[in-house]
Design a protein around this motif. Structure first.
Motif, PDB file in Angstrom:
ATOM      1  N   PRO A 118      -8.124   2.308   2.249  1.00  7.49           N
ATOM      2  CA  PRO A 118      -8.561   1.701   3.513  1.00  7.49           C
ATOM      3  C   PRO A 118      -9.775   0.816   3.311  1.00  7.49           C
ATOM      4  O   PRO A 118      -9.917  -0.227   3.964  1.00  7.49           O
ATOM      5  CB  PRO A 118      -8.902   2.902   4.395  1.00  7.49           C
TER       6      PRO A 118
ATOM      7  N   PHE B  73      -3.060   1.681   8.482  1.00  7.04           N
ATOM      8  CA  PHE B  73      -4.108   2.424   7.785  1.00  7.04           C
ATOM      9  C   PHE B  73      -4.731   3.516   8.625  1.00  7.04           C
ATOM     10  O   PHE B  73      -5.450   4.364   8.095  1.00  7.04           O
ATOM     11  CB  PHE B  73      -5.155   1.466   7.215  1.00  7.04           C
TER      12      PHE B  73
ATOM     13  N   MET C  10     -12.602   1.552  11.584  1.00  8.06           N
ATOM     14  CA  MET C  10     -12.075   2.453  10.562  1.00  8.06           C
ATOM     15  C   MET C  10     -13.037   3.610  10.329  1.00  8.06           C
ATOM     16  O   MET C  10     -12.613   4.763  10.196  1.00  8.06           O
ATOM     17  CB  MET C  10     -11.864   1.660   9.261  1.00  8.06           C
TER      18      MET C  10
END
Lengths: 204, 175, 191
Positions: free
Chosen positions: A27, A101, A41
């Motif tokens: 990622p 992801f 993220m």
């Protein structure tokens, strides 16, 4: 209290998941094209890590040794799916740019490794400190990678629609290479060497 | 953690899976509506950039056709076109007005190279499709209305070709 | 048929798993120090990827989708893949000891390899049919094995090179991956 501080700070520099342990690189490289993605993220990752650490540390006396890995995997996969569905429903823009992801956090080796190596042996408070520390370390790494890539790749910096600044000559001729997948390898390689050179981390 | 044999581990794992399924069904119940609304809103935004006066749209699953409406009147048709570019599939939303001219294109997703092929998604290229006749969907070197982009030949050709094929396949819906 | 060939080469070269999609980076950097182990790892991934795609596709399209349970896919897929790896490991151990000695230690590592789950997701997201999914998995696995072998070949020579201290090990591997990726960019537009 001292052990709490130690557990918290470990993940930031000395055992930084990305730059020192080289875990969870997928990622870090894939979605580090912009600061927005890096923040999103990090948020998703830290939530899953924190919740997994809390649940595992609370259940550590009960989980039978023989099935502990499958149990960890089910807990992590459930948390990841919850985050995935929430993002799709309430932050669709972020969900679209992070794409696959988010569900792939489930195979991020750091989370399973922390559940196995730390949360299943320590209490809840220590596990929270450990998770937050690693989350911060992951976030700092993500931010530094995406900062370099966005700055050189587009010539300007934006965060959640707010324009931070532009470097005019660079904005006219952005170095597109940094936005390409290979640019991610390059930036991480250079940053890694830089940290070693500065003595933050040891050479092999 | 204590080492135990027998059914307990299996039972424990089953219980964990059960709790997980319950938690996920609950999450799904909460998020199902917002996810559907978010998907519809995304399509709405894209259609609206092709048909600015639009205030509602209908979607026919069988034919894959979107029909935008303005105060109940249909404005034309829109549909997806898929084509193979430099780095992978390019998904394009094509808008067609009732008078058989193009209302423009929207690049929904692509994997072209940033700075080169990815420029097909920029307005400077997309706007070339606005208002042209169906027969003019071709590169200018082939007598059409679309100017290419330097160093992005494959991407540009893929888009033009994909749009033209999709349009001619859908023409029968106008008869 | 031409569609299947296109999917194979697209997954193997143009959208290479490691260099473009950033999947399977842990084994890419972890197991690429020696040519022999790189090859074994590549074959193990290829094998598991193929079986995993063959199993996850029917589970999604025949069990989850008809019942509106698509949201369970992450949980189900990871459990299925973990069990598959166990089954494959046991089967190889019973039937072919030579193969087991070559691949054995890499199989458990594969469970937490994002490449396997990633390809299973790609097959669903791209709405591939069953046969297309198998070909995609084959292409992805072949592409993974290819770059792993190239990488290990370069790294074996790199050990003899005079690398600056700070770059030794992983940093220089990342730079090599950069150049490899740029070279693979040349495959773009091939199909």
């Amino acid at each position: 209290m001292r052990s709490l501080k130690k557990n918290f700070s470990r993940g930031i520099v000395r055992a930084n998941p990305i730059f020192i342990l080289l875990l969870g690189l997928c990622p870090a490289l894939a979605v580090s094209t912009s600061l927005d993605n890096a923040v999103g993220m990090t948020g998703a990752f830290t939530f899953v890590l924190l919740a997994a650490n809390i649940i595992v540390s609370l259940l550590r006396e009960q989980i039978p040794d023989r099935v502990r890995i499958p149990v960890f995997i089910v807990i992590i996969a459930t948390l990841v799916t919850i985050v995935d569905l929430m993002l799709q429903g309430f932050v669709p823009v972020l969900s679209e740019s992070l794409g696959m992801f988010i569900p792939l956090i489930v195979v991020n080796c750091i989370i399973l490794a922390r559940a196995e190596a730390f949360a299943s042996k320590n209490g809840m408070i220590d596990s929270i400190a450990d998770a937050v520390g690693i989350g911060v370390g992951f976030g700092l790494a993500m931010l530094s990678i995406s900062l370099v890539r966005q700055l050189f790749g587009t010539g300007s910096l934006d965060l959640f629609g707010r324009h931070l600044f532009t470097i005019p000559p660079l904005a006219d001729n952005p170095v597109v290479f940094f936005l390409l997948p290979m640019g991610a390898f390059f930036v991480v390689g250079i940053l890694l060497a830089l940290f070693r050179w500065m003595g933050v981390s040891r050479s092999e | 953690m204590t080492q135990k044999n027998g059914f307990l581990p299996v039972l424990f794992l089953t219980a964990v899976v059960f709790v997980s399924v319950v938690a996920l069904i609950a999450t799904d119940a909460i998020t199902r509506e917002p996810i559907a609304a978010a998907r519809r809103a995304a399509i709405y935004r894209r259609l609206q950039s092709l048909f600015p006066t639009m205030d509602d749209f209908a979607y026919d699953e069988e034919s894959g056709l979107y029909t935008p409406f303005s105060e109940g009147d249909p404005l034309g048709l829109a549909f997806m076109a898929y084509t193979r570019g430099f780095g992978g599939t390019i998904a394009i939303l094509v808008g067609l007005a009732a008078d058989r001219t193009l209302r423009g294109i929207e690049i929904v997703s692509h994997r072209e190279t940033p700075g080169l092929g990815a420029r097909i998604a920029e307005p400077a290229f997309r706007d070339l499709f606005i208002g042209i006749e169906i027969d003019d969907i071709a590169l200018s070197r082939d007598g059409g209305a679309i100017d290419g982009i330097t160093a992005a030949t494959i991407s540009v050709e893929a888009v033009v070709e994909g749009v033209r094929e999709a349009v001619s396949a859908r023409l029968k819906h106008f008869e | 048929m031409s569609n299947l060939i296109a999917i194979f080469f697209s997954m193997a070269l143009i959208n290479n798993l490691v260099l473009v999609n950033f999947l399977g980076l842990c084994p890419f950097f972890g197991v690429s120090k020696k040519l022999s182990s790189a090859f074994s790892m590549g074959v193990a991934v290829l094998l598991v990827m193929l079986v995993a795609s063959a199993v996850t596709w029917p589970i999604f399209h025949m069990l989850l989708e008809p019942h509106g349970m698509e949201f369970m896919r992450t949980v189900i897929f990871i459990l299925v893949i973990a069990s598959l790896v166990q089954i494959i490991e046991m089967t190889i151990k019973r039937t072919n000891l030579t193969l087991y000695n070559a691949l054995g230690i890499y199989l458990p590592l594969i469970t937490t390899n994002c490449a396997i789950l990633g390809v299973a997701f790609i097959n669903i997201d791209k709405t591939y049919g069953f046969l297309e999914s198998l070909v995609a998995a084959l292409g992805a696995g072949a592409g993974f094995t290819l770059v792993l072998i190239i990488m290990s070949g370069i790294r074996e020579r790199l050990d003899l090179a005079d690398t600056p201290q700070a770059f030794m090990g992983t940093p220089i591997s990342l730079i090599v991956a950069t150049l490899l990726g740029l070279a693979f960019l040349g495959f773009g537009g091939m199909i």
